[in-house]
Design a protein around this motif. Structure first.
Motif, PDB file in Angstrom:
ATOM      1  N   ASN A  51      -3.622   9.695  -5.296  1.00 45.54           N
ATOM      2  CA  ASN A  51      -3.857  10.979  -5.960  1.00 45.54           C
ATOM      3  C   ASN A  51      -3.151  12.127  -5.239  1.00 45.54           C
ATOM      4  OD1 ASN A  51      -4.910  12.658  -7.956  1.00 45.54           O
ATOM      5  ND2 ASN A  51      -6.806  13.048  -6.827  1.00 45.54           N
ATOM      6  N   ARG A  52      -1.871  11.919  -4.954  1.00 46.04           N
ATOM      7  CA  ARG A  52      -1.061  12.908  -4.256  1.00 46.04           C
ATOM      8  C   ARG A  52       0.242  13.144  -5.007  1.00 46.04           C
ATOM      9  NH1 ARG A  52       0.056  11.663   1.845  1.00 46.04           N
ATOM     10  NH2 ARG A  52       1.319  13.496   1.377  1.00 46.04           N
ATOM     11  N   ASN A  53       0.929  14.212  -4.664  1.00 46.60           N
ATOM     12  CA  ASN A  53       2.250  14.454  -5.212  1.00 46.60           C
ATOM     13  C   ASN A  53       3.151  13.278  -4.858  1.00 46.60           C
ATOM     14  OD1 ASN A  53       5.204  15.499  -4.620  1.00 46.60           O
ATOM     15  ND2 ASN A  53       4.334  16.875  -6.157  1.00 46.60           N
ATOM     16  N   PHE A  54       3.770  12.683  -5.878  1.00 53.32           N
ATOM     17  CA  PHE A  54       4.553  11.462  -5.671  1.00 53.32           C
ATOM     18  C   PHE A  54       5.692  11.665  -4.678  1.00 53.32           C
ATOM     19  CE2 PHE A  54       8.349   9.019  -7.012  1.00 53.32           C
ATOM     20  CZ  PHE A  54       7.904   7.756  -6.677  1.00 53.32           C
ATOM     21  N   LEU A  55       6.457  12.729  -4.828  1.00 54.65           N
ATOM     22  CA  LEU A  55       7.601  12.965  -3.952  1.00 54.65           C
ATOM     23  C   LEU A  55       7.156  13.182  -2.512  1.00 54.65           C
ATOM     24  CD1 LEU A  55       9.857  15.269  -6.151  1.00 54.65           C
ATOM     25  CD2 LEU A  55       9.994  12.793  -5.857  1.00 54.65           C
ATOM     26  N   ASP A  56       6.099  13.953  -2.332  1.00 54.12           N
ATOM     27  CA  ASP A  56       5.590  14.191  -0.981  1.00 54.12           C
ATOM     28  C   ASP A  56       5.111  12.889  -0.333  1.00 54.12           C
ATOM     29  OD1 ASP A  56       6.108  16.864  -1.326  1.00 54.12           O
ATOM     30  OD2 ASP A  56       4.020  17.415  -1.724  1.00 54.12           O
ATOM     31  N   LEU A  57       4.421  12.074  -1.124  1.00 51.89           N
ATOM     32  CA  LEU A  57       3.890  10.815  -0.603  1.00 51.89           C
ATOM     33  C   LEU A  57       5.001   9.873  -0.176  1.00 51.89           C
ATOM     34  CD1 LEU A  57       1.478   8.954  -0.083  1.00 51.89           C
ATOM     35  CD2 LEU A  57       1.611   8.244  -2.491  1.00 51.89           C
ATOM     36  N   MET A  58       5.997   9.684  -1.026  1.00 55.92           N
ATOM     37  CA  MET A  58       7.098   8.795  -0.689  1.00 55.92           C
ATOM     38  C   MET A  58       7.897   9.313   0.509  1.00 55.92           C
ATOM     39  SD  MET A  58       7.147   6.073  -2.591  1.00 55.92           S
ATOM     40  CE  MET A  58       5.382   6.118  -2.342  1.00 55.92           C
ATOM     41  N   GLU A  94       6.713  11.082   2.942  1.00 51.72           N
ATOM     42  CA  GLU A  94       5.919  10.883   4.151  1.00 51.72           C
ATOM     43  C   GLU A  94       5.945   9.426   4.594  1.00 51.72           C
ATOM     44  OE1 GLU A  94       1.458  12.013   5.826  1.00 51.72           O
ATOM     45  OE2 GLU A  94       2.167  12.838   3.914  1.00 51.72           O
ATOM     46  N   ILE A  95       5.897   8.506   3.631  1.00 49.07           N
ATOM     47  CA  ILE A  95       5.992   7.083   3.970  1.00 49.07           C
ATOM     48  C   ILE A  95       7.332   6.781   4.635  1.00 49.07           C
ATOM     49  CG2 ILE A  95       6.177   4.751   3.007  1.00 49.07           C
ATOM     50  CD1 ILE A  95       4.103   5.609   0.906  1.00 49.07           C
ATOM     51  N   ARG A  96       8.401   7.331   4.080  1.00 50.12           N
ATOM     52  CA  ARG A  96       9.725   7.120   4.677  1.00 50.12           C
ATOM     53  C   ARG A  96       9.778   7.688   6.093  1.00 50.12           C
ATOM     54  NH1 ARG A  96      12.716   3.515   4.608  1.00 50.12           N
ATOM     55  NH2 ARG A  96      13.448   3.565   2.450  1.00 50.12           N
ATOM     56  N   ALA A  97       9.177   8.827   6.309  1.00 54.11           N
ATOM     57  CA  ALA A  97       9.173   9.432   7.640  1.00 54.11           C
ATOM     58  C   ALA A  97       8.419   8.551   8.633  1.00 54.11           C
ATOM     59  CB  ALA A  97       8.548  10.820   7.579  1.00 54.11           C
ATOM     60  N   VAL A  98       7.363   7.884   8.178  1.00 53.76           N
ATOM     61  CA  VAL A  98       6.557   7.034   9.056  1.00 53.76           C
ATOM     62  C   VAL A  98       7.295   5.756   9.420  1.00 53.76           C
ATOM     63  CG1 VAL A  98       4.477   5.599   9.177  1.00 53.76           C
ATOM     64  CG2 VAL A  98       4.339   7.939   8.289  1.00 53.76           C
ATOM     65  N   THR A 114       0.841  -1.193   0.000  1.00 56.49           N
ATOM     66  CA  THR A 114       0.000   0.000   0.000  1.00 56.49           C
ATOM     67  C   THR A 114       0.876   1.244   0.000  1.00 56.49           C
ATOM     68  OG1 THR A 114      -1.822   1.154   1.130  1.00 56.49           O
ATOM     69  CG2 THR A 114      -0.125   0.169   2.519  1.00 56.49           C
ATOM     70  N   ALA A 115       0.260   2.366  -0.396  1.00 59.25           N
ATOM     71  CA  ALA A 115       0.927   3.666  -0.277  1.00 59.25           C
ATOM     72  C   ALA A 115       0.082   4.620   0.558  1.00 59.25           C
ATOM     73  CB  ALA A 115       1.185   4.266  -1.658  1.00 59.25           C
ATOM     74  N   ASN A 116      -0.909   4.069   1.254  1.00 58.73           N
ATOM     75  CA  ASN A 116      -1.769   4.894   2.100  1.00 58.73           C
ATOM     76  C   ASN A 116      -1.070   5.159   3.428  1.00 58.73           C
ATOM     77  OD1 ASN A 116      -3.942   5.245   4.298  1.00 58.73           O
ATOM     78  ND2 ASN A 116      -5.070   5.598   2.400  1.00 58.73           N
ATOM     79  N   VAL A 117      -0.765   6.407   3.702  1.00 56.31           N
ATOM     80  CA  VAL A 117       0.047   6.751   4.866  1.00 56.31           C
ATOM     81  C   VAL A 117      -0.654   6.385   6.165  1.00 56.31           C
ATOM     82  CG1 VAL A 117       1.127   8.650   6.127  1.00 56.31           C
ATOM     83  CG2 VAL A 117       1.274   8.576   3.637  1.00 56.31           C
ATOM     84  N   GLU A 118      -1.950   6.633   6.272  1.00 64.26           N
ATOM     85  CA  GLU A 118      -2.668   6.338   7.510  1.00 64.26           C
ATOM     86  C   GLU A 118      -2.701   4.837   7.784  1.00 64.26           C
ATOM     87  OE1 GLU A 118      -3.590   8.583   9.743  1.00 64.26           O
ATOM     88  OE2 GLU A 118      -2.606   9.979   8.373  1.00 64.26           O
ATOM     89  N   ILE A 119      -2.872   4.047   6.730  1.00 66.82           N
ATOM     90  CA  ILE A 119      -2.854   2.593   6.900  1.00 66.82           C
ATOM     91  C   ILE A 119      -1.470   2.131   7.332  1.00 66.82           C
ATOM     92  CG2 ILE A 119      -2.962   0.408   5.635  1.00 66.82           C
ATOM     93  CD1 ILE A 119      -5.273   1.593   4.017  1.00 66.82           C
TER      94      ILE A 119
END
Length: 225
Positions: free
Chosen positions: A36-43, A45-49, A7-12
């Motif tokens: 449906n988000r900015n790719f760089l921002d999403l990745m 944020e996932i790394r930060a989590v 998944t790429a859902n940050v909350e999940i």
């Protein structure tokens, strides 16, 4: 066996990391586009989590070998060393795997439907091969058997490549490949949530609590120590 969340859902991902032994995140262009988000921002944020120690598998979208290699290099440069570049096992993809492995970049070969595809990718240098279990089943074949064949072939030919089984419809498929000694599974959030669940486990807990309260009321053990 490693449990990896598909998944790429940050909350999940936040939820799963808190409760379960998550050992990686896999994504693909379809999974990314769902957010449906900015790719760089999403990745980012996932790394930060998940932190730096948990790997992320990020799939390329290019089709030409040289462009795939360039895209893979860009992904690793941007997101760090603990990244596996996912590459479908097309002819151009196999060539790209060889290029990236010569540059010591970690690769996951994906979209695998046969053991020969996996073996060729492994010989090209892939760190992981990802057979699609349920999709193979839907083609009137047996996905779990294909996983087992891949595991045996990698061992027979003394290859270091590991198998990360993907595309599951139910918990039984996950259990089947686990019994075959698969190195990792990447599972959707819906299936992952069911891996630890059983109705009789919940019923047992309810009975334990009911019996306890008959004697001790609402006090827990900590209150009594």
């Amino acid at each position: 066996m490693k449990y990896i969340l598909d998944t790429a859902n940050v909350e999940i991902i936040k939820y799963a990391k808190e409760y379960f032994p998550i050992e990686g995140i896999t994504t693909n262009p379809t999974i990314i586009s769902r957010e449906n988000r900015n790719f760089l921002d999403l990745m980012g944020e996932i790394r930060a989590v998940i932190g730096e120690d948990i790997p992320i598998h990020i799939q390329v979208v290019s089709n030409n070998a040289q462009e795939i290699a360039e895209e893979g290099n860009a992904i690793v440069k941007k997101f760090g060393k603990n990244i596996y570049v996912k590459i479908p096992v097309t002819r151009e993809g196999i060539k790209a795997i060889k290029i990236l492995k010569s540059e010591n970049i970690k690769v996951t070969a994906t979209a695998i439907y046969t053991s020969q595809q996996a073996l060729i990718a492994a010989k090209a240098g892939a760190d992981y091969v990802a057979p699609y279990v349920n999709r193979i089943d839907n083609l009137s074949s047996n996905g779990c058997n294909v996983v087992g064949n891949i595991i045996r072939q990698l061992k027979a030919y003394d290859l270091k490549t590991k198998v990360i089984a993907a595309s599951f419809k139910n918990v039984q498929q996950v259990d089947n490949v686990a019994n075959m000694g698969v190195h990792a599974v990447t599972v959707s959030p819906e299936i992952f949530e069911k891996l630890h669940m059983h109705l009789f486990t919940d019923a047992s807990v309810e009975q334990f609590i009911k019996d306890w309260k008959k004697v001790y009321g609402d006090k827990n053990i900590r209150d009594m120590i």
